[in-house]
Design an enzyme around this catalytic site. Structure first.
Site, short mmCIF file in Angstrom:
data_model
loop_
_atom_site.label_atom_id
_atom_site.label_comp_id
_atom_site.label_asym_id
_atom_site.label_seq_id
_atom_site.Cartn_x
_atom_site.Cartn_y
_atom_site.Cartn_z
N ASP A 62 -29.33 -18.99 -44.68
CA ASP A 62 -29.32 -19.30 -46.06
C ASP A 62 -28.46 -20.82 -46.33
O ASP A 62 -28.48 -21.35 -47.40
CB ASP A 62 -28.73 -18.33 -47.06
CG ASP A 62 -29.97 -17.60 -47.59
OD1 ASP A 62 -30.67 -17.92 -48.04
OD2 ASP A 62 -29.52 -16.38 -47.84
N GLN A 118 -30.11 -10.74 -49.56
CA GLN A 118 -30.59 -11.31 -50.74
C GLN A 118 -29.43 -11.13 -51.95
O GLN A 118 -29.18 -10.18 -52.16
CB GLN A 118 -31.88 -10.45 -51.39
CG GLN A 118 -32.54 -11.17 -52.53
CD GLN A 118 -33.33 -12.46 -52.45
OE1 GLN A 118 -33.63 -12.91 -51.45
NE2 GLN A 118 -32.98 -13.41 -53.61
N LYS A 125 -40.76 -14.30 -49.33
CA LYS A 125 -40.28 -14.78 -48.07
C LYS A 125 -40.88 -14.16 -46.80
O LYS A 125 -41.17 -14.64 -45.75
CB LYS A 125 -38.78 -14.22 -48.05
CG LYS A 125 -38.17 -15.41 -48.91
CD LYS A 125 -36.78 -14.97 -49.24
CE LYS A 125 -35.91 -15.81 -50.33
NZ LYS A 125 -34.61 -15.31 -50.62
#
Ligand code: GUN
Length: 296
Positions: free
Chosen positions: A121, A98, A54
């Site tokens: 997200d 995460q 990422k």
């Protein structure tokens, strides 16, 4: 039938080219570059690998990013205070915690503590709820990436029977919502299979589109599908392999070799869905920076 390959690396590169141009224009208009704040709790090696991918993608498209590393002993309160700081900072556009988190932390509580306007997200209940009622929202990156693959290869979903195997909050559930909804461009008749489904084959055998996100290597075999099915394999499983330098290799949830003889389209693992997830995260971060979903 021999399946055509859905090349996620290629389509992700095209999406990233577009985002790089859009970021350049945005900054050219006098705005600061978009900023993605990543939070890693503990040091799970798979999470570190995903975060590296990422971070590299951000650098590639001109998005700035930083990762806050917190120990796996961090308390819920300390973690939420950190997130609150990022929520309040005008320098932060997107926040990504995460997953998975250590067992003592509630994933739901942590996700809900993120400002939904920065939830790139697409995991916050506000964004999931808006997805379910066909409102503009941050879409969960993997399902959004799969839709982008369909768009690129002109694979229709309208009126098809789409079967999703796996009902996770990250992939299966939002995927099924997107596929079934009108504005989310799915318009498919959608079946969702999960660990309580009695006979998965009864459903997969009727699928025009089969999306597998179960985390079980080799779950879907050729005899479980019909000729011409479109197979999207979301699984990324590490299998021990002494012949490989890393000591493991990556496989999906589907028997690729068997299925490619029967499917019309199929994604490889790696190089299928994975790169698309990262590309769509870049897209969501730019949308957050521009306040496109939630205008100020
Ligand atoms: N863990 C596995 N996939 C994801 C993802 O898409 N986002 C976050 N935050 N964590 C993950």
């Amino acid at each position: 039938m021999t399946a055509k390959l859905i090349d996620g690396n290629l389509v992700a590169a095209l999406v990233r080219d577009q985002i790089r141009n859009d970021v350049r224009d945005w900054v050219g208009q006098g705005n600061r570059p978009p900023f993605l704040q990543v939070v890693q709790v503990g040091n799970d090696p798979a999470s570190s690998t995903y975060i590296r991918a990422k971070t590299r993608a951000c650098e590639d498209v001109g998005i700035e990013t930083a990762t806050a590393h917190l120990p796996d002993t961090v308390s819920a309160l300390e973690l939420k205070q950190q997130i609150q700081g990022f929520n309040e900072s005008d320098a932060v556009d997107g926040i990504l915690v995460q997953l998975p988190l250590p067992d003592h932390l509630s994933q739901h509580d942590v996700i809900e503590s993120i400002d939904y306007r920065k939830d790139v997200d697409g995991f916050h209940p506000m964004n999931v709820g808006r997805l379910a009622v066909d409102q503009p929202t941050f879409r969960s990156c993997t399902p959004a990436g799969i839709l982008e693959l369909f768009r690129h290869y002109s694979i229709p979903t309208k009126s098809k029977h789409a079967v999703v195997v796996g009902a996770s909050n990250i992939v299966g559930s939002p995927m099924a919502i997107i596929l079934s909804r009108e504005n989310a461009s799915g318009k498919a008749t959608t079946t969702i299979c999960h660990k309580y489904t009695r006979d998965i084959t009864r459903h997969t055998i009727d699928a025009d589109i089969l999306i597998v996100a179960a985390g079980q290597p080799g779950l879907i075999k050729a005899e479980m599908v019909k000729e011409g099915v479109v197979v999207i394999d979301v699984g990324i499983n590490r299998i021990a392999d002494e012949t490989s330098e890393k000591g493991y290799r990556l496989v999906g949830d589907c028997d690729f070799e068997g299925l490619k003889e029967k499917a019309s389209w199929i994604t490889p693992v790696p190089g299928g869905v994975g790169p698309m997830t990262v590309a769509m995260l870049m897209k969501n971060t730019l949308l957050a920076a521009k306040h496109s979903i939630y205008p100020r």
